[in-house]
Design a protein around this motif. Structure first.
Motif, short mmCIF file in Angstrom:
data_model
loop_
_atom_site.label_atom_id
_atom_site.label_comp_id
_atom_site.label_asym_id
_atom_site.label_seq_id
_atom_site.Cartn_x
_atom_site.Cartn_y
_atom_site.Cartn_z
N UNK A 112 0.84 -1.20 0.00
CA UNK A 112 0.00 0.00 0.00
C UNK A 112 0.88 1.25 0.00
N UNK A 113 0.29 2.36 -0.42
CA UNK A 113 1.04 3.60 -0.65
C UNK A 113 0.53 4.70 0.28
N UNK A 114 1.44 5.37 0.97
CA UNK A 114 1.10 6.56 1.74
C UNK A 114 1.52 7.78 0.94
N UNK A 115 0.57 8.68 0.67
CA UNK A 115 0.83 9.91 -0.08
C UNK A 115 0.67 11.08 0.88
N UNK A 116 1.77 11.77 1.15
CA UNK A 116 1.75 12.82 2.16
C UNK A 116 1.65 14.20 1.53
N UNK A 117 0.54 14.89 1.81
CA UNK A 117 0.33 16.24 1.28
C UNK A 117 0.69 17.34 2.26
N UNK A 118 1.22 16.97 3.42
CA UNK A 118 1.70 17.95 4.39
C UNK A 118 2.88 18.73 3.80
N UNK A 119 2.93 20.04 4.07
CA UNK A 119 4.16 20.76 3.79
C UNK A 119 5.09 20.54 4.98
N UNK A 120 6.12 19.74 4.76
CA UNK A 120 7.01 19.31 5.83
C UNK A 120 8.45 19.40 5.32
N UNK A 121 9.38 18.90 6.11
CA UNK A 121 10.79 18.94 5.69
C UNK A 121 11.10 17.81 4.72
N UNK A 131 11.27 4.25 6.24
CA UNK A 131 10.47 3.46 7.18
C UNK A 131 9.40 2.65 6.45
N UNK A 132 8.79 3.25 5.45
CA UNK A 132 7.77 2.55 4.67
C UNK A 132 8.39 1.36 3.93
N UNK A 133 9.51 1.60 3.28
CA UNK A 133 10.17 0.53 2.54
C UNK A 133 10.52 -0.65 3.45
N UNK A 134 10.96 -0.35 4.66
CA UNK A 134 11.34 -1.40 5.61
C UNK A 134 10.15 -2.26 6.01
N UNK A 135 8.94 -1.71 5.88
CA UNK A 135 7.73 -2.46 6.22
C UNK A 135 6.99 -3.00 5.00
#
Length: 314
Positions: A112-121, A131-135
């Motif tokens: 599954x894919x997490x798509x992050x729309x937060x303006x972050x670093x 972390x996602x790849x590791x899981x």
């Protein structure tokens, strides 16, 4: 409770197969973005820190899509989703809803894919990508530009970082709320591109503030001047959409000064890291600090003019 008319301006959507998605964070951007996904025919489960907001969203958008629901944790919302979209406040909020207790990563199925729309670093984007790849999961950083109006109208510009194959899977679904959804490089590239966007906006808004203030002090008819110069080289989105309201002291158009200062803080930190010289950006950041001190924390970014001249009566 009778369902309300959706708070989005719906439009024809590109044909794509229905996906099972989740949306984490129903703020001024996430609420309509999730609504566009429902209107496009996708099955949507939402999560919001304030439960009542998630309930409200379901009641509203059940009118356009029967398969909508809310969950009490990001983990529960993400269960069985093909794609999990998120839009929260900052790096710490993002970590909390992904890898924190009850976070989305714990509920996501393999692939599954997490798509992050937060303006972050860019750093947190790379951290969560790893972390996602590791899981056995996938991660795309995808900050947006277009403001509240762009979210409501489904016309956001989305700047993405990540893997091409993953991006290609997400893009047809994300078109529900996007006018442009573009991969700009590997993990973190989306966040870096958003920083470029904010640098450009900061300088333009300051220049426009000075121009409008000058016109007001000179006794000119500001709307007439703007109508003329917006047809020449001075034209910009900010001029077309904010110059006249700036002169009227109207600062209620969505993207708040507090948020802009958060974004510019990320920009300046990245600039120190990569050696970029950003003197104008640093100066405008301090000008926004002045606006905050005036009580304008929630005014929109065009409020820079308030430092320069007393706005005309509304």
């Amino acid at each position: 409770m009778t369902a309300q008319t959706p708070s989005i301006n719906t439009r024809p959507y590109p044909s794509s197969s229905s996906a099972k998605v989740a949306f984490i964070g129903l703020g001024v951007m996430g609420y309509p973005m999730a609504g566009h996904l429902a209107a496009a025919g996708h099955e949507v489960v939402v999560y919001n820190r304030t439960r009542a907001k998630a309930q409200q969203w379901v009641e509203e958008f059940a009118a356009v899509q029967a398969k909508v629901a809310f969950a009490d944790t990001p983990e529960a919302a993400a269960k069985d989703a093909d794609i999990v979209f998120g839009c929260v406040g900052n790096d710490d909020d993002l970590r909390a809803v992904t890898i924190g207790a009850g976070g989305a990563f714990a509920g996501m199925k393999r692939g599954a894919i997490y798509v992050d729309h937060t303006t972050a670093s860019a750093d947190v984007a790379r951290e969560l990508y790893a972390a996602a790849k590791a899981q056995g999961l996938q991660f795309i950083d995808a900050p947006v530009s277009g403001g509240q109006a762009g979210a409501q109208n489904g016309q956001l510009t989305v700047m993405c970082g990540g893997d091409q194959e993953v991006f290609d899977h997400v893009a047809p679904v994300a078109q529900a709320f996007s006018r442009a959804f573009t991969l700009l490089g590997g993990s973190g590239a989306g966040q870096l591109a958003k920083m470029v966007n904010q640098i450009a906006i900061a300088g333009v808004v300051q220049g426009l503030s000075e121009a409008v203030a000058f016109a007001m002090q000179a006794g000119l008819d500001v709307p007439a001047v703007i109508d003329v110069i917006s047809k020449g080289a001075a034209q910009s989105w900010q001029m077309e959409n904010r110059a006249k309201t700036m002169a009227q002291g109207q600062f209620e158009f969505g993207f708040a000064v507090d948020w802009m200062r958060k974004d510019l803080g990320l920009v300046l930190e990245e600039g120190r890291r990569n050696g970029a010289h950003l003197p104008v950006t640093a100066l405008v950041d301090q000008f926004y600090s002045d606006v905050q001190a005036m009580g304008g924390q929630r005014w929109d970014t065009s409020s820079l003019i308030a430092r320069l001249v007393k706005p005309a009566a509304k």
